[in-house]
Design a protein around this motif. Structure first.
Motif, mmCIF file in Angstrom:
data_model
loop_
_atom_site.group_PDB
_atom_site.id
_atom_site.type_symbol
_atom_site.label_atom_id
_atom_site.label_comp_id
_atom_site.label_asym_id
_atom_site.label_seq_id
_atom_site.Cartn_x
_atom_site.Cartn_y
_atom_site.Cartn_z
ATOM 1 N N GLY A 1 0.831 -1.197 0.000
ATOM 2 C CA GLY A 1 0.000 0.000 0.000
ATOM 3 C C GLY A 1 0.861 1.240 0.000
ATOM 4 N N THR A 2 0.287 2.353 0.436
ATOM 5 C CA THR A 2 0.997 3.628 0.493
ATOM 6 C C THR A 2 1.004 4.151 1.920
ATOM 7 N N VAL A 3 2.166 4.561 2.376
ATOM 8 C CA VAL A 3 2.338 5.086 3.728
ATOM 9 C C VAL A 3 2.348 6.613 3.680
ATOM 10 N N SER A 4 1.588 7.238 4.562
ATOM 11 C CA SER A 4 1.556 8.697 4.661
ATOM 12 C C SER A 4 2.138 9.143 5.999
ATOM 13 N N PHE A 5 2.641 10.375 6.045
ATOM 14 C CA PHE A 5 3.224 10.945 7.253
ATOM 15 C C PHE A 5 2.531 12.265 7.589
ATOM 16 N N ALA A 6 2.527 12.587 8.876
ATOM 17 C CA ALA A 6 1.957 13.864 9.328
ATOM 18 C C ALA A 6 2.660 14.273 10.622
ATOM 19 N N GLY A 7 2.335 15.463 11.112
ATOM 20 C CA GLY A 7 2.901 15.941 12.373
ATOM 21 C C GLY A 7 1.950 15.677 13.526
ATOM 22 N N TYR A 8 2.489 15.227 14.662
ATOM 23 C CA TYR A 8 1.665 14.873 15.820
ATOM 24 C C TYR A 8 2.198 15.540 17.078
ATOM 25 N N ALA A 9 1.284 15.830 17.998
ATOM 26 C CA ALA A 9 1.650 16.408 19.293
ATOM 27 C C ALA A 9 0.504 16.158 20.264
ATOM 28 N N LEU B 1 8.950 11.608 23.770
ATOM 29 C CA LEU B 1 9.081 13.009 24.184
ATOM 30 C C LEU B 1 7.875 13.829 23.726
ATOM 31 N N ALA B 2 7.355 13.501 22.550
ATOM 32 C CA ALA B 2 6.147 14.187 22.084
ATOM 33 C C ALA B 2 4.986 13.916 23.023
ATOM 34 N N LEU B 3 4.908 12.707 23.530
ATOM 35 C CA LEU B 3 3.849 12.358 24.491
ATOM 36 C C LEU B 3 3.990 13.141 25.795
ATOM 37 N N LYS B 4 5.197 13.594 26.090
ATOM 38 C CA LYS B 4 5.432 14.413 27.289
ATOM 39 C C LYS B 4 5.175 15.888 27.013
ATOM 40 N N ARG C 1 6.459 18.784 18.679
ATOM 41 C CA ARG C 1 5.800 18.033 17.624
ATOM 42 C C ARG C 1 6.757 16.996 17.039
ATOM 43 N N VAL C 2 6.182 15.962 16.436
ATOM 44 C CA VAL C 2 7.013 14.911 15.854
ATOM 45 C C VAL C 2 6.380 14.426 14.555
ATOM 46 N N VAL C 3 7.223 14.097 13.580
ATOM 47 C CA VAL C 3 6.737 13.520 12.327
ATOM 48 C C VAL C 3 6.635 12.010 12.501
ATOM 49 N N LEU C 4 5.442 11.474 12.223
ATOM 50 C CA LEU C 4 5.219 10.036 12.357
ATOM 51 C C LEU C 4 4.451 9.517 11.148
ATOM 52 N N PRO C 5 4.659 8.234 10.800
ATOM 53 C CA PRO C 5 3.775 7.641 9.796
ATOM 54 C C PRO C 5 2.362 7.596 10.371
ATOM 55 N N CYS C 6 1.378 7.835 9.534
ATOM 56 C CA CYS C 6 0.001 7.908 10.034
ATOM 57 C C CYS C 6 -0.461 6.591 10.652
ATOM 58 N N PHE C 7 0.067 5.460 10.174
ATOM 59 C CA PHE C 7 -0.369 4.191 10.754
ATOM 60 C C PHE C 7 0.133 4.017 12.193
ATOM 61 N N ILE C 8 1.099 4.847 12.591
ATOM 62 C CA ILE C 8 1.551 4.873 13.986
ATOM 63 C C ILE C 8 0.861 6.020 14.729
ATOM 64 N N GLY C 9 1.012 7.242 14.223
ATOM 65 C CA GLY C 9 0.509 8.417 14.917
ATOM 66 C C GLY C 9 -0.976 8.373 15.194
ATOM 67 N N ASP C 10 -1.756 7.864 14.237
ATOM 68 C CA ASP C 10 -3.204 7.812 14.431
ATOM 69 C C ASP C 10 -3.622 6.846 15.518
ATOM 70 N N ARG C 11 -2.700 5.972 15.937
ATOM 71 C CA ARG C 11 -3.033 4.949 16.930
ATOM 72 C C ARG C 11 -2.416 5.221 18.305
ATOM 73 N N VAL C 12 -1.636 6.281 18.435
ATOM 74 C CA VAL C 12 -0.994 6.570 19.719
ATOM 75 C C VAL C 12 -1.949 7.381 20.591
ATOM 76 N N GLN C 13 -2.371 6.794 21.674
ATOM 77 C CA GLN C 13 -3.260 7.499 22.595
ATOM 78 C C GLN C 13 -2.492 8.647 23.261
ATOM 79 N N GLY C 14 -3.052 9.836 23.196
ATOM 80 C CA GLY C 14 -2.390 10.997 23.774
ATOM 81 C C GLY C 14 -1.812 11.934 22.729
ATOM 82 N N LEU C 15 -1.699 11.449 21.475
ATOM 83 C CA LEU C 15 -1.220 12.291 20.383
ATOM 84 C C LEU C 15 -2.348 12.517 19.369
ATOM 85 N N SER C 16 -2.333 13.681 18.766
ATOM 86 C CA SER C 16 -3.299 13.981 17.712
ATOM 87 C C SER C 16 -2.578 14.665 16.560
#
Length: 288
Positions: A159-167, A209-212, A216-231
């Motif tokens: 598939g295709t992996v996308s990235f975005a900024g999370y905090a 550190l972003a969770l603290k 902000r941090v750049v993450l692949p969306c398949f990770i960032g979208d699933r991390v509780q505490g980050l948006s």
């Protein structure tokens, strides 16, 4: 051909030269020098009585006779490889899987789905952002961000992996920069007006550190979208989109344990990694 005078190592060297279309890549794969490989290819042509290669400034191309010889050599290799497969005392075949940090993390989160579907395999995970040489068996299965061009490799697009900024919150300013050679790290480093609040050498550490609330941090969306505490606080970054490919040696994939792991890994990644359809829907929601 006189079988008594034939050096079977030349067959291995031939496959390396043919797959790399030249001596330099084959030298890296085999550990032999380019001049030695050149001499061995001349000896192979003499032993077989065939003109196997067209030699030119760009490298080595197979002749029509060479293509036929290559096909037969791969058949022989396919029959030999299963005999050389590394097995443990329980009779399981060692299957090495290399992937980047985040893909390795995603696989570990779904490990039981893989192990249950691959009972013949003893898994060895190698988490690295570098490409390991599949032709040289540094790894058996590689998960890559582009389709491989080397001869002798089989691949399947996931598939295709996308990235975005999370905090933790949109009000968080500044970025946590990972000092690595990954595309996401290079993208952040390329921004002239970026406000860097901290540098780290680990993507996992950047996420913690972003969770603290550090930045902000750049993450692949398949990770960032699933991390509780980050948006998501920065829209999907189109220039970081990349394809995800599951890659193996074209002969290894016929080994039972490897075939099992390939299918199970594909199924897991297909579930986890968001495709273009997801990226486009997210872009619509974010108004991009």
């Amino acid at each position: 051909m006189n079988e008594k005078n034939f050096d079977w190592n030349d067959l291995r060297f031939f496959l390396a030269v043919a797959r790399n279309k030249g001596l330099s890549g084959a030298a890296r794969d085999t550990g032999s020098s380019a001049p030695t490989l050149g001499r061995r290819m001349h000896a192979l042509e003499k032993a077989t009585g065939k003109e196997i290669f067209h030699r030119h400034a760009r490298g080595y191309d197979l002749t029509e006779q060479g293509e036929a010889f290559f096909s037969k050599a791969m058949e022989l290799e396919a029959n030999v490889i299963p005999l050389l497969s590394t097995k443990d005392k329980a009779g399981k075949t060692l299957v090495k899987i290399s992937a980047g940090q985040w893909t390795s993390h995603a696989l570990s989160q779904n490990i039981h789905q893989i192990t249950e579907a691959a009972p013949d395999a003893l898994l060895r995970f190698i988490s690295t952002d570098e490409y390991l040489n599949i032709n040289h068996r540094e790894t058996v299965i590689g998960i890559r961000n582009q389709r491989p061009e080397q001869l002798g490799l089989a691949c399947r697009k996931v598939g295709t992996v996308s990235f975005a900024g999370y905090a933790t919150d949109p009000s968080v300013e500044g970025w946590i920069r990972v000092t690595s050679n990954t595309p996401s790290a290079k993208w952040l480093a390329s921004l002239s007006d970026v406000n860097t609040v901290m540098e780290v050498n680990s993507s996992q550490l950047a996420k913690q550190l972003a969770l603290k609330g550090v930045g902000r941090v750049v993450l692949p969306c398949f990770i960032g979208d699933r991390v509780q505490g980050l948006s998501k606080v920065h829209a999907v970054i189109p220039e970081l989109d990349h394809e995800q490919w599951l890659v193996s040696h074209e002969q290894d994939r016929f080994i039972s344990a490897v075939r099992q792991v390939l299918k199970a890994t594909y199924d897991v990644l297909k579930q986890v990694i968001r495709t273009d359809e997801h990226r486009l829907s997210q872009a619509f929601v974010n108004g991009d």
